[in-house]
Design an enzyme around this catalytic site. Structure first.
Site, short mmCIF file in Angstrom:
data_model
loop_
_atom_site.label_atom_id
_atom_site.label_comp_id
_atom_site.label_asym_id
_atom_site.label_seq_id
_atom_site.Cartn_x
_atom_site.Cartn_y
_atom_site.Cartn_z
N PRO A 1 0.76 -1.28 -0.08
CA PRO A 1 -0.01 0.09 0.21
C PRO A 1 0.66 1.18 -0.11
O PRO A 1 1.92 1.36 0.59
CB PRO A 1 -0.89 0.03 1.23
CG PRO A 1 -0.87 -1.66 1.81
CD PRO A 1 0.56 -1.97 1.08
N GLU A 2 0.57 2.23 -0.92
CA GLU A 2 1.41 3.42 -1.04
C GLU A 2 0.99 4.37 0.02
O GLU A 2 -0.28 4.50 0.20
CB GLU A 2 1.39 4.04 -2.53
CG GLU A 2 1.79 3.07 -3.45
CD GLU A 2 3.31 3.12 -3.48
OE1 GLU A 2 3.89 3.58 -2.60
OE2 GLU A 2 3.79 1.90 -3.90
N ARG A 3 1.89 5.22 0.60
CA ARG A 3 1.67 6.20 1.52
C ARG A 3 1.37 7.57 1.10
O ARG A 3 0.43 8.16 1.49
CB ARG A 3 2.73 6.56 2.47
CG ARG A 3 2.70 7.23 3.80
CD ARG A 3 3.80 7.68 4.52
NE ARG A 3 4.53 6.50 5.08
CZ ARG A 3 4.25 5.68 6.14
NH1 ARG A 3 3.37 6.10 6.96
NH2 ARG A 3 5.32 4.72 6.36
N HIS B 1 0.36 -1.22 -4.73
CA HIS B 1 1.35 -1.86 -5.82
C HIS B 1 1.36 -3.45 -5.42
O HIS B 1 1.36 -3.79 -4.22
CB HIS B 1 2.45 -1.06 -5.78
CG HIS B 1 2.81 -0.24 -6.99
ND1 HIS B 1 3.37 1.10 -6.50
CD2 HIS B 1 2.90 -0.13 -8.31
CE1 HIS B 1 3.55 1.89 -7.81
NE2 HIS B 1 3.15 1.05 -8.75
#
Ligand code: PCA
EC number: 3.4.19.3
Length: 200
Positions: free
Chosen positions: A80-82, A167
């Site tokens: 998971p993207e921040r 991603h």
């Protein structure tokens, strides 16, 4: 009450012959996971189209949350993207256009944080023995672009719904052709995204 999740994936790009996010979308579109009904959509890998595409899907579907998925060939974990950053850069997209560090939105903020429960997603994946970690950069290619455009649109509308990007690694069939590509089975990739949706 049933809520709607807009779940997006991408077509293949660069030298990749497929994109495992497409298989996930095909499998989960129309399904119900917990209280979420999934509306699955595929986007092009095109700097002039993808941002408008995700916002167009959002306007049509009127979802209560948005999760976009992308392939990060070379990564070993579900990530998971921040944060998304206000920058377009990278290799040629599928139309042949290569950006050179331009802003996505002239007056937009430098960065916008994901509003997905990214810590809880990683924790839930660990509980089920799936390798997962938060990523602090979605890059500067189409995945970052789409994440930024969607979050920026929601900010401008003043709509406070969960939205962000995850991603995923390559699938095994992609790795058959490359010795340097870490890979997961397609069924594990799909199962991992199900788990992320469960904690929404
Ligand atoms: N991954 C690319 C774009 C499309 C995709 O699946 C990225 O990480 O930007």
């Amino acid at each position: 009450m049933m809520k709607t999740l807009l779940l997006t994936g991408f077509e293949p790009f660069l030298h990749f012959k497929k994109n495992p996010t497409m298989e996930i979308i095909k499998e989960l579109d129309g399904q119900v996971i917990g209280e979420w009904k999934i509306a699955g959509r595929i986007m092009e890998v095109d700097f002039h189209k993808s941002g408008d595409q995700v916002i167009g899907y959002y306007e049509k579907v009127k979802p209560d949350a948005v999760i976009s998925l992308g392939l990060a060939g070379g990564r070993t974990h579900i990530t998971p993207e921040r944060i998304a950053i206000n920058c377009n850069d990278g290799e040629k997209d599928n139309s042949g256009f290569a950006p050179a560090g331009e802003k996505i939105a002239d007056e937009g903020p430098d960065g916008i944080f994901s509003t997905l429960p990214i810590n809880a997603m990683v924790q839930h994946l660990h509980e089920k023995d799936y390798p997962a970690s938060i990523s602090n950069s979605a890059g500067t290619y189409l995945c970052n672009h789409v994440m930024y455009r969607m979050l920026h649109h929601l900010q401008q509308e003043g709509r406070n719904i969960p939205s962000g990007f995850i991603h995923i690694p390559a699938s095994h069939d992609m790795a058959v052709e490359s010795r340097r590509l870490p890979s997961w089975s397609q069924s594990d990739l799909t199962a991992a995204i199900r788990l992320c949706i469960e904690v929404l």
